[in-house]
Scaffold this motif. Structure first.
Motif, PDB file in Angstrom:
ATOM      1  N   TYR A 255       0.827  -1.201   0.000  1.00 18.30           N
ATOM      2  CA  TYR A 255       0.000   0.000   0.000  1.00 18.30           C
ATOM      3  C   TYR A 255       0.867   1.259   0.000  1.00 18.30           C
ATOM      4  N   ILE A 256       1.948   1.230   0.762  1.00 24.66           N
ATOM      5  CA  ILE A 256       2.846   2.390   0.809  1.00 24.66           C
ATOM      6  C   ILE A 256       3.456   2.637  -0.565  1.00 24.66           C
ATOM      7  N   GLU A 257       3.875   1.571  -1.227  1.00 25.27           N
ATOM      8  CA  GLU A 257       4.422   1.715  -2.580  1.00 25.27           C
ATOM      9  C   GLU A 257       3.355   2.235  -3.542  1.00 25.27           C
ATOM     10  N   GLN A 258       2.112   1.824  -3.315  1.00 21.64           N
ATOM     11  CA  GLN A 258       1.018   2.243  -4.190  1.00 21.64           C
ATOM     12  C   GLN A 258       0.741   3.733  -4.066  1.00 21.64           C
ATOM     13  N   PHE A 259       0.693   4.271  -2.848  1.00 21.25           N
ATOM     14  CA  PHE A 259       0.387   5.704  -2.740  1.00 21.25           C
ATOM     15  C   PHE A 259       1.606   6.579  -2.987  1.00 21.25           C
ATOM     16  N   GLN A 260       2.796   5.980  -3.030  1.00 23.15           N
ATOM     17  CA  GLN A 260       3.996   6.746  -3.336  1.00 23.15           C
ATOM     18  C   GLN A 260       4.228   6.888  -4.842  1.00 23.15           C
ATOM     19  N   SER A 261       3.505   6.119  -5.645  1.00 29.19           N
ATOM     20  CA  SER A 261       3.674   6.186  -7.095  1.00 29.19           C
ATOM     21  C   SER A 261       3.132   7.512  -7.624  1.00 29.19           C
ATOM     22  N   VAL A 262       3.585   7.911  -8.796  1.00 32.59           N
ATOM     23  CA  VAL A 262       3.133   9.174  -9.388  1.00 32.59           C
ATOM     24  C   VAL A 262       2.501   8.917 -10.749  1.00 32.59           C
ATOM     25  N   GLY A 263       1.652   9.859 -11.158  1.00 36.63           N
ATOM     26  CA  GLY A 263       1.074   9.793 -12.490  1.00 36.63           C
ATOM     27  C   GLY A 263      -0.033   8.785 -12.666  1.00 36.63           C
ATOM     28  N   ARG A 264      -0.657   8.370 -11.571  1.00 37.97           N
ATOM     29  CA  ARG A 264      -1.646   7.305 -11.667  1.00 37.97           C
ATOM     30  C   ARG A 264      -3.073   7.816 -11.745  1.00 37.97           C
ATOM     31  N   GLU A 265      -3.366   8.926 -11.103  1.00 38.20           N
ATOM     32  CA  GLU A 265      -4.754   9.361 -11.045  1.00 38.20           C
ATOM     33  C   GLU A 265      -4.839  10.875 -10.931  1.00 38.20           C
ATOM     34  N   LYS A 266      -6.045  11.386 -11.132  1.00 35.83           N
ATOM     35  CA  LYS A 266      -6.226  12.832 -11.143  1.00 35.83           C
ATOM     36  C   LYS A 266      -6.008  13.426  -9.760  1.00 35.83           C
ATOM     37  N   LEU A 267      -5.760  14.716  -9.755  1.00 35.53           N
ATOM     38  CA  LEU A 267      -5.487  15.437  -8.521  1.00 35.53           C
ATOM     39  C   LEU A 267      -6.754  16.092  -8.010  1.00 35.53           C
ATOM     40  N   ASP A 268      -7.012  15.961  -6.705  1.00 36.82           N
ATOM     41  CA  ASP A 268      -8.122  16.687  -6.092  1.00 36.82           C
ATOM     42  C   ASP A 268      -7.772  16.983  -4.640  1.00 36.82           C
ATOM     43  N   GLU A 269      -8.746  17.499  -3.900  1.00 35.67           N
ATOM     44  CA  GLU A 269      -8.469  17.929  -2.528  1.00 35.67           C
ATOM     45  C   GLU A 269      -8.120  16.786  -1.593  1.00 35.67           C
ATOM     46  N   ALA A 270      -8.413  15.526  -1.993  1.00 36.71           N
ATOM     47  CA  ALA A 270      -8.045  14.388  -1.156  1.00 36.71           C
ATOM     48  C   ALA A 270      -6.533  14.296  -0.985  1.00 36.71           C
ATOM     49  N   GLN A 271      -5.786  14.821  -1.935  1.00 36.93           N
ATOM     50  CA  GLN A 271      -4.333  14.835  -1.839  1.00 36.93           C
ATOM     51  C   GLN A 271      -3.838  16.284  -1.847  1.00 36.93           C
ATOM     52  N   THR A 272      -4.364  17.060  -0.896  1.00 41.14           N
ATOM     53  CA  THR A 272      -3.938  18.452  -0.770  1.00 41.14           C
ATOM     54  C   THR A 272      -2.439  18.524  -0.496  1.00 41.14           C
ATOM     55  N   LEU A 273      -1.952  17.600   0.307  1.00 39.20           N
ATOM     56  CA  LEU A 273      -0.519  17.363   0.441  1.00 39.20           C
ATOM     57  C   LEU A 273      -0.217  16.013  -0.197  1.00 39.20           C
ATOM     58  N   ARG A 274       1.007  15.808  -0.641  1.00 42.64           N
ATOM     59  CA  ARG A 274       1.371  14.531  -1.235  1.00 42.64           C
ATOM     60  C   ARG A 274       1.203  13.402  -0.213  1.00 42.64           C
ATOM     61  N   PHE A 275       0.678  12.276  -0.647  1.00 42.88           N
ATOM     62  CA  PHE A 275       0.476  11.156   0.263  1.00 42.88           C
ATOM     63  C   PHE A 275       1.783  10.712   0.913  1.00 42.88           C
ATOM     64  N   ASP A 276       2.857  10.667   0.138  1.00 42.72           N
ATOM     65  CA  ASP A 276       4.128  10.215   0.706  1.00 42.72           C
ATOM     66  C   ASP A 276       4.609  11.164   1.800  1.00 42.72           C
ATOM     67  N   LEU A 277       4.389  12.461   1.619  1.00 43.88           N
ATOM     68  CA  LEU A 277       4.817  13.430   2.625  1.00 43.88           C
ATOM     69  C   LEU A 277       3.960  13.319   3.885  1.00 43.88           C
ATOM     70  N   MET A 278       2.644  13.160   3.713  1.00 42.10           N
ATOM     71  CA  MET A 278       1.769  13.025   4.886  1.00 42.10           C
ATOM     72  C   MET A 278       2.113  11.767   5.680  1.00 42.10           C
ATOM     73  N   TRP A 279       2.423  10.688   4.987  1.00 41.35           N
ATOM     74  CA  TRP A 279       2.812   9.463   5.690  1.00 41.35           C
ATOM     75  C   TRP A 279       4.119   9.676   6.457  1.00 41.35           C
ATOM     76  N   GLU A 280       5.056  10.361   5.842  1.00 40.46           N
ATOM     77  CA  GLU A 280       6.336  10.655   6.495  1.00 40.46           C
ATOM     78  C   GLU A 280       6.115  11.462   7.774  1.00 40.46           C
ATOM     79  N   TRP A 281       5.254  12.455   7.719  1.00 33.39           N
ATOM     80  CA  TRP A 281       4.980  13.273   8.899  1.00 33.39           C
ATOM     81  C   TRP A 281       4.280  12.474   9.992  1.00 33.39           C
ATOM     82  N   ILE A 282       3.271  11.701   9.601  1.00 33.93           N
ATOM     83  CA  ILE A 282       2.543  10.904  10.590  1.00 33.93           C
ATOM     84  C   ILE A 282       3.491   9.936  11.286  1.00 33.93           C
TER      85      ILE A 282
END
Length: 302
Positions: A255-282
């Motif tokens: 799952y971590i590899e999946q949300f760290q990938s780029v270019g897979r889906e459209k951008l919207d407010e669900a990813q206001t910050l990059r998923f990889d960065l939010m995971w790193e902070w958490i």
């Protein structure tokens, strides 16, 4: 495609790229959308006398959004400059591309600029006339910008109790499960998890786990391949394994590899910050186990 190859006129080209980019967006193939938009703008450069600001700006917005998704921030910025030429401030299309500009600033770690943009847009005289969901979205955007700015400045959120007050409303808000609220709900649920993690409030994160599960069931039943699904699943696994970051990195590896990938889906407010960065902070905040401040409270959003 064959018709356009044989007759590369402006009208055929315009219609071809409209349909082609729409199809790639439906497929959540942002890399393809990005490449199509670049091809479209090369075509348009041959027909400047026929190209209206509306057509030019619409493709610039598509190029901007897809460029952010694939990490081409310089290209996204050039598209933003085109949007600025095409859509005067205060028009409806101006509000639309300002969302894209805000996400560009957030994804390229320009937190202060993003906060300034949010403040400017929400204080605009035409902002109250925007739909309710748009106003709510920008309130969430403002909170994300504040969170990111604090993270950059302090390297943690060990803030005095007086800094948390206004976030009470965000932390206690209940998602409204409507189709047109899907992106808003995901953004809200993720923001709540970020706030709780920042405060070291693991109980708060656990209490919101049912809302995460309900969101997945309602909105992501047939979308297990998305980055959003992978990110939310990782948050649930984090709680299941009692916030053992090392163990979660192993169990949720796919799952971590999946949300760290780029270019897979459209951008919207669900990813206001990059998923990889939010995971790193958490992971960082939970590792520190920051104590919950007594009688917590947050800065007023201006």
């Amino acid at each position: 495609t064959r018709l356009f190859s044989k007759f590369p006129t402006f009208n055929i080209g315009l219609n071809y790229f409209r349909i082609a980019t729409l199809a790639s967006e439906v497929e959540d193939n942002t890399r393809k959308t990005f490449e199509l938009c670049e091809d479209a703008e090369r075509l348009f450069s041959r027909f400047e006398h026929m190209l209206t600001p509306l057509y030019k700006g619409q493709f610039a917005i598509k190029r901007m959004n897809s460029a952010i998704c694939v990490g081409e921030y310089a290209t996204a910025l050039s598209a933003a400059n085109v949007c600025k030429e095409c859509f005067p401030e205060g028009e409806n299309n101006w509000f639309i591309w300002q969302e894209s500009l805000f996400l560009l600033l957030m994804h390229s770690n320009q937190w202060q600029e993003a906060m300034a943009l949010s403040n400017h847009l929400r204080s605009h005289e035409r902002f109250p006339s925007q739909p309710e969901q748009v106003q709510q979205k920008w309130l969430l955007f403002a909170n994300y910008a504040i969170l990111a700015s604090w993270k950059e400045k302090l390297n943690s959120l060990r803030l005095p109790a007086s800094k948390w007050k206004d976030f009470d409303k965000i932390l206690n808000e209940i998602p409204i499960y409507k189709r047109d609220k899907a992106g808003y709900n995901a953004s809200l649920l993720i923001l709540q998890q970020l706030f709780f993690a920042a405060r070291g409030d693991l109980d708060g994160m656990i209490k919101k786990s049912d809302a995460l599960t309900q969101y997945i069931i309602r909105n992501l039943r047939n979308r297990h391949q998305t980055q959003l699904y992978a990110f939310l699943k990782t948050l649930l696994i984090l709680q299941k394994y009692e916030f053992d970051i090392a163990e979660v990195r192993k169990v949720a590896k796919k799952y971590i590899e999946q949300f760290q990938s780029v270019g897979r889906e459209k951008l919207d407010e669900a990813q206001t910050l990059r998923f990889d960065l939010m995971w790193e902070w958490i992971a960082e905040w939970i590792g520190k186990r920051v104590p919950t401040p007594p009688g917590f409270a947050a800065t007023q959003i201006h």
